[in-house]
Design a protein around this motif. Structure first.
Motif, mmCIF file in Angstrom:
data_model
loop_
_atom_site.group_PDB
_atom_site.id
_atom_site.type_symbol
_atom_site.label_atom_id
_atom_site.label_comp_id
_atom_site.label_asym_id
_atom_site.label_seq_id
_atom_site.Cartn_x
_atom_site.Cartn_y
_atom_site.Cartn_z
ATOM 1 N N ILE A 56 7.724 -18.762 -15.651
ATOM 2 C CA ILE A 56 6.959 -19.096 -15.150
ATOM 3 C C ILE A 56 7.611 -20.091 -13.832
ATOM 4 O O ILE A 56 7.847 -20.876 -13.847
ATOM 5 N N ILE A 57 7.022 -18.762 -12.403
ATOM 6 C CA ILE A 57 7.473 -18.759 -11.179
ATOM 7 C C ILE A 57 6.390 -19.668 -10.186
ATOM 8 O O ILE A 57 5.503 -19.156 -10.345
ATOM 9 N N ASP A 58 6.747 -21.129 -10.027
ATOM 10 C CA ASP A 58 5.989 -21.111 -9.005
ATOM 11 C C ASP A 58 5.999 -20.609 -7.417
ATOM 12 O O ASP A 58 7.088 -20.282 -6.684
ATOM 13 N N CYS A 59 4.728 -20.510 -7.344
ATOM 14 C CA CYS A 59 4.281 -19.411 -6.264
ATOM 15 C C CYS A 59 4.697 -20.183 -5.076
ATOM 16 O O CYS A 59 4.959 -20.102 -3.415
ATOM 17 N N PHE A 60 4.702 -21.358 -5.143
ATOM 18 C CA PHE A 60 4.808 -22.231 -4.203
ATOM 19 C C PHE A 60 6.535 -22.316 -3.229
ATOM 20 O O PHE A 60 6.838 -22.066 -2.079
ATOM 21 N N ASP A 61 7.289 -22.222 -4.274
ATOM 22 C CA ASP A 61 9.002 -21.694 -3.557
ATOM 23 C C ASP A 61 9.782 -20.860 -4.550
ATOM 24 O O ASP A 61 10.386 -21.377 -4.352
ATOM 25 N N GLY A 62 9.013 -20.275 -5.628
ATOM 26 C CA GLY A 62 9.951 -19.433 -5.654
ATOM 27 C C GLY A 62 10.775 -20.801 -7.306
ATOM 28 O O GLY A 62 11.002 -19.559 -7.726
ATOM 29 N N MET A 63 10.662 -21.788 -7.383
ATOM 30 C CA MET A 63 11.226 -21.549 -8.073
ATOM 31 C C MET A 63 10.851 -21.504 -9.555
ATOM 32 O O MET A 63 9.542 -21.550 -9.920
ATOM 33 N N ARG A 92 21.439 -22.484 -6.498
ATOM 34 C CA ARG A 92 20.689 -21.475 -4.978
ATOM 35 C C ARG A 92 20.512 -21.836 -4.036
ATOM 36 O O ARG A 92 18.738 -22.349 -4.292
ATOM 37 N N ILE A 93 20.693 -21.566 -3.464
ATOM 38 C CA ILE A 93 19.540 -22.143 -2.040
ATOM 39 C C ILE A 93 18.602 -21.218 -1.241
ATOM 40 O O ILE A 93 19.574 -19.787 -1.789
ATOM 41 N N LYS A 94 17.904 -21.482 -0.908
ATOM 42 C CA LYS A 94 17.326 -20.286 -0.401
ATOM 43 C C LYS A 94 17.539 -20.694 1.681
ATOM 44 O O LYS A 94 16.840 -21.826 1.922
ATOM 45 N N GLN A 95 17.299 -20.105 1.972
ATOM 46 C CA GLN A 95 16.632 -19.447 3.653
ATOM 47 C C GLN A 95 15.537 -20.158 4.269
ATOM 48 O O GLN A 95 15.203 -21.075 4.560
ATOM 49 N N LYS A 96 14.448 -19.474 3.536
ATOM 50 C CA LYS A 96 12.818 -19.768 3.559
ATOM 51 C C LYS A 96 12.586 -21.824 3.087
ATOM 52 O O LYS A 96 11.716 -21.941 3.130
ATOM 53 N N LEU A 97 13.684 -22.682 2.463
ATOM 54 C CA LEU A 97 13.584 -23.112 1.967
ATOM 55 C C LEU A 97 14.935 -24.703 2.813
ATOM 56 O O LEU A 97 14.607 -25.457 2.173
ATOM 57 N N GLY A 98 15.056 -24.338 3.954
ATOM 58 C CA GLY A 98 15.755 -25.234 4.419
ATOM 59 C C GLY A 98 17.269 -25.138 3.930
ATOM 60 O O GLY A 98 18.323 -26.254 3.936
ATOM 61 N N TYR A 99 17.651 -23.649 3.456
ATOM 62 C CA TYR A 99 19.059 -24.094 3.161
ATOM 63 C C TYR A 99 19.192 -25.069 1.443
ATOM 64 O O TYR A 99 20.664 -25.062 1.778
ATOM 65 N N LYS A 100 18.336 -24.780 1.012
ATOM 66 C CA LYS A 100 18.202 -26.336 -0.267
ATOM 67 C C LYS A 100 17.150 -24.888 -1.189
ATOM 68 O O LYS A 100 17.376 -24.044 -0.835
ATOM 69 N N PRO A 117 15.841 -24.910 -4.921
ATOM 70 C CA PRO A 117 14.255 -25.347 -5.088
ATOM 71 C C PRO A 117 13.983 -26.727 -5.660
ATOM 72 O O PRO A 117 12.803 -27.747 -5.207
ATOM 73 N N ILE A 118 14.906 -26.713 -6.172
ATOM 74 C CA ILE A 118 15.065 -28.264 -7.113
ATOM 75 C C ILE A 118 15.076 -29.688 -5.598
ATOM 76 O O ILE A 118 14.238 -30.458 -5.690
ATOM 77 N N GLU A 119 16.436 -29.274 -5.175
ATOM 78 C CA GLU A 119 16.431 -30.072 -3.843
ATOM 79 C C GLU A 119 16.015 -30.030 -2.832
ATOM 80 O O GLU A 119 15.504 -31.183 -1.753
ATOM 81 N N TYR A 120 14.918 -28.544 -2.388
ATOM 82 C CA TYR A 120 13.508 -28.578 -1.660
ATOM 83 C C TYR A 120 12.986 -29.845 -1.967
ATOM 84 O O TYR A 120 11.830 -30.610 -1.070
ATOM 85 N N ARG A 121 12.383 -29.112 -3.318
ATOM 86 C CA ARG A 121 11.013 -30.939 -3.541
ATOM 87 C C ARG A 121 11.437 -31.969 -3.358
ATOM 88 O O ARG A 121 10.798 -32.748 -2.932
ATOM 89 N N ALA A 122 12.813 -32.539 -3.755
ATOM 90 C CA ALA A 122 13.004 -33.658 -3.185
ATOM 91 C C ALA A 122 12.899 -34.026 -2.046
ATOM 92 O O ALA A 122 12.646 -35.299 -1.606
ATOM 93 N N SER A 123 13.027 -33.325 -1.210
ATOM 94 C CA SER A 123 13.382 -33.892 0.075
ATOM 95 C C SER A 123 12.053 -33.429 0.386
ATOM 96 O O SER A 123 11.098 -34.105 1.719
ATOM 97 N N ILE A 124 10.627 -33.050 -0.296
ATOM 98 C CA ILE A 124 9.465 -33.608 0.538
ATOM 99 C C ILE A 124 8.706 -34.466 -0.603
ATOM 100 O O ILE A 124 7.618 -34.379 -0.626
ATOM 101 N N GLY A 125 9.275 -34.584 -1.354
ATOM 102 C CA GLY A 125 8.974 -36.184 -2.439
ATOM 103 C C GLY A 125 7.999 -35.555 -3.061
ATOM 104 O O GLY A 125 7.148 -36.360 -3.590
#
Length: 150
Positions: free
Chosen positions: A2-9, A121-129, A131-139
């Motif tokens: 199951i892939i979340d379309c929000f961030d591809g996680m 694994r970092i993703k450019q469109k997630l600010g080089y974070k 998916p887990i790191e990106y989600r944490a960074s936006i709360g």
């Protein structure tokens, strides 16, 4: 998966040698554990029989999720997952010799890769974070528990 379309996680996955109802049910049950009580996302899938059988439909209704399938031969609703499969094949499958690798070894390798993909694994469109790191960074917390997907 199951892939979340929000961030591809990849939120949840189960690995097996053939898709069946138990496999997709346990994948859905694991994914639902990551939802808040008021979250009821749309679940896009292909037209596989395990996504059309009464047990799957009952689970979707129980969790208040919306089913989404495109017409036969048209895959836009499942494109996030199909694209994810393409990334996995290019990253770990193609260009390797798998002939001396057992099914169990391959499943362990793939499972470890999926955790790495989600957590490191970092993703450019997630600010080089990741998916887990990106989600944490936006709360947006995510229960990253290996027991959910093992």
């Amino acid at each position: 998966p199951i892939i979340d379309c929000f961030d591809g996680m990849p939120v949840s996955w189960v690995i097996g040698t053939s898709p069946d109802a138990d496999m997709v049910n346990s994948m859905l049950d694991s994914a639902v554990l990551s939802l808040k009580e008021d979250e009821h996302p749309i679940v896009h899938s292909d037209r596989g029989s395990h996504y059309r059988w009464p047990g799957w439909i009952e689970r979707m209704e129980k969790y208040h999720l919306t089913r989404s399938m495109s017409k036969k031969g048209c895959s836009p609703d499942n494109s996030a997952c199909e694209g994810f499969f393409g990334v996995i094949k290019n990253a770990i499958y193609y260009g390797r010799d798998w002939k001396d690798v057992s099914i169990d070894e391959f499943i362990c390798f793939l499972n470890d890769y999926l955790y790495w993909f989600r957590e490191k694994r970092i993703k450019q469109k997630l600010g080089y974070k990741s998916p887990i790191e990106y989600r944490a960074s936006i709360g947006i917390p995510f229960l990253s528990n290996r027991a959910l997907n093992s």
